[in-house]
Design an enzyme around this catalytic site. Structure first.
Site, PDB file in Angstrom:
ATOM      1  N   SER A 139      18.668 -42.959  12.493  1.00 46.36           N
ATOM      2  CA  SER A 139      17.200 -41.437  12.983  1.00 46.36           C
ATOM      3  C   SER A 139      18.599 -40.119  12.276  1.00 46.36           C
ATOM      4  CB  SER A 139      17.980 -41.678  14.819  1.00 46.36           C
ATOM      5  OG  SER A 139      18.122 -40.117  15.043  1.00 46.36           O
ATOM      6  N   TYR A 152      25.736 -41.222  20.919  1.00 42.45           N
ATOM      7  CA  TYR A 152      24.251 -41.395  19.771  1.00 42.45           C
ATOM      8  C   TYR A 152      24.262 -41.813  18.362  1.00 42.45           C
ATOM      9  CZ  TYR A 152      19.077 -41.608  19.188  1.00 42.45           C
ATOM     10  OH  TYR A 152      17.953 -42.503  18.029  1.00 42.45           O
TER      11      TYR A 152
END
Length: 262
Positions: A139, A152
């Site tokens: 990501s 995350y």
């Protein structure tokens, strides 16, 4: 463009919806025999996969089991796409560092980092034998400090580094490892009102549809639109193919121009 991957096999994790499903569909359209793994198998995945496996990939046993079942179903693994990630929106707190418990850190790292470590370790003997390829779905959060949920971005940064480390070891042995790092993608993670996007909208006190329509401007997407899952899938299919034979250990950003610097 002819990718030359017809007849190959692939294990795709987190394949029931969103980016994972789009990857399974794109590979199947190229003639790849796909084993799709997900906690909950969907009819859409069953339609395109040669085999499906219902599994919890946040556990070491789950990762080993999915590889065993994939090998039994298709005889060997040419390609591995470690796509599973994010997590259950209900279990993710949007609170700050001091207010997030250790369980969130552990759960996020198990799903977003260690699932890839465990699955890769189990699948690697077959991939080495076939001189295949691995793509990890990270990501752009790996490049951006802060943000929510806590843990995350850190897990994705570790996943990106894991891919680079693997590439250094495996490239001389004929296996390519690359990373794809999407920005905001029009997947259920964001588009489902009951998913993470809905949770973010509630936290900001705005409607879910208003959040989605305002995201490109809010996060600075230069293209002015959110990336589609199929666009990510096309990049993954290319990276797995021999057309990308000289691409090793690279992190491919696909975010519509969100990141302004590497």
């Amino acid at each position: 463009m002819e990718l030359g991957i017809s007849g190959k096999t692939a294990l795709v994790t987190g394949a029931s919806r969103g980016i994972g499903l789009a990857i399974a569909q794109a590979l199947a359209a190229e003639g790849v025999r796909v084993v799709g793994a997900a906690r909950t198998v969907t009819p859409e995945l069953e339609k395109v996969a040669a085999a499906v496996v219902s599994v919890d990939l946040s556990t070491r046993d789950g990762a080993r089991s999915v590889v065993d079942q994939a090998l039994a179903a298709v005889g060997g693994i040419d390609f591995l796409v470690n796509n599973v990630g994010a997590g259950d929106p209900e279990g993710l707190s949007l609170a700050g560092f001091l207010d997030v418990d250790d369980d969130q850190w552990q759960n996020i790292f198990d799903l977003n980092l260690f699932s890839a470590v465990w699955t890769t370790k189990a699948a690697l003997p077959s991939i080495l034998e076939r001189k295949g390829a691995i793509v990890n779905i990270s990501s752009i959060s790996a490049h951006v400090p802060g943000g929510s949920p806590v843990g995350y971005a850190e897990a994705k940064a570790a996943l990106t580094q894991f891919g680079k480390r693997l590439s250094e070891e495996l490239a001389p042995r004929g296996v390519r490892v690359n990373t794809v790092s999407p920005g905001v993608v029009s997947s259920p993670l964001w588009t489902d009102p009951d998913g993470y996007g809905g949770k973010v909208a509630a936290a900001y006190g705005v409607g879910h549809s208003d959040l989605l329509s305002g995201l490109p401007e809010q996060v600075g997407i230069a293209s002015g639109r959110i990336t589609e899952p199929e666009e990510v899938a096309d990049l993954v299919a290319f990276l797995l193919s021999d057309r990308a034979a000289s691409i090793h250990g690279a992190d491919h950003i696909i975010d519509g121009g969100t990141l302004k610097a590497a």
